[in-house]
Design a protein around this motif. Structure first.
Motif, PDB file in Angstrom:
ATOM      1  N   GLU A   1       0.825  -1.204   0.000  1.00  0.00           N
ATOM      2  CA  GLU A   1       0.000   0.000   0.000  1.00  0.00           C
ATOM      3  C   GLU A   1       0.863   1.260   0.000  1.00  0.00           C
ATOM      4  N   SER A   2       1.933   1.248   0.794  1.00  0.00           N
ATOM      5  CA  SER A   2       2.835   2.398   0.842  1.00  0.00           C
ATOM      6  C   SER A   2       3.536   2.598  -0.500  1.00  0.00           C
ATOM      7  N   MET A   3       3.978   1.490  -1.091  1.00  0.00           N
ATOM      8  CA  MET A   3       4.667   1.583  -2.384  1.00  0.00           C
ATOM      9  C   MET A   3       3.747   2.150  -3.460  1.00  0.00           C
ATOM     10  N   VAL A   4       2.507   1.683  -3.497  1.00  0.00           N
ATOM     11  CA  VAL A   4       1.552   2.168  -4.505  1.00  0.00           C
ATOM     12  C   VAL A   4       1.273   3.651  -4.294  1.00  0.00           C
ATOM     13  N   ARG A   5       1.072   4.059  -3.051  1.00  0.00           N
ATOM     14  CA  ARG A   5       0.777   5.468  -2.746  1.00  0.00           C
ATOM     15  C   ARG A   5       1.948   6.366  -3.129  1.00  0.00           C
ATOM     16  N   ILE A   6       3.170   5.964  -2.778  1.00  0.00           N
ATOM     17  CA  ILE A   6       4.350   6.775  -3.088  1.00  0.00           C
ATOM     18  C   ILE A   6       4.621   6.776  -4.594  1.00  0.00           C
ATOM     19  N   ASP A   7       4.380   5.645  -5.254  1.00  0.00           N
ATOM     20  CA  ASP A   7       4.549   5.602  -6.712  1.00  0.00           C
ATOM     21  C   ASP A   7       3.586   6.568  -7.392  1.00  0.00           C
TER      22      ASP A   7
END
Length: 81
Positions: free
Chosen positions: A9-15
């Motif tokens: 979830e963090s990776m998708v949001r930051i991406d």
């Protein structure tokens, strides 16, 4: 931006934030013998080096040797994509 050891979830949001601002994004992690790497480079230009093919001469030579001779000139061209 380069991320490791983050939740999906963090990776998708930051991406998504990086994509909106035009920033390149890399993520990766290792789990024992397995791992992953992800790169979101957005729209970018790159160059590819390709061998320059010599023009055929008289056409008398036709076969694998003739093709190899044409490709082994050592000259390359750079193609921007």
């Amino acid at each position: 931006v380069c991320l490791t050891c983050c939740s999906q979830e963090s990776m998708v949001r930051i991406d998504q934030l990086c994509r909106r601002s035009g920033t390149k994004f890399f993520a990766g992690d290792v789990f024992g013998f397995h791992g992953f790497a992800f790169a979101d480079l957005g729209q970018h230009d790159f160059v590819e080096e390709k061998p320059k093919v010599a023009k055929g001469g008289s056409g008398l030579q036709d076969g694998p040797e003739a093709k190899r001779a044409r490709l082994e000139t050592g000259e390359t061209t750079v193609v921007k994509k």
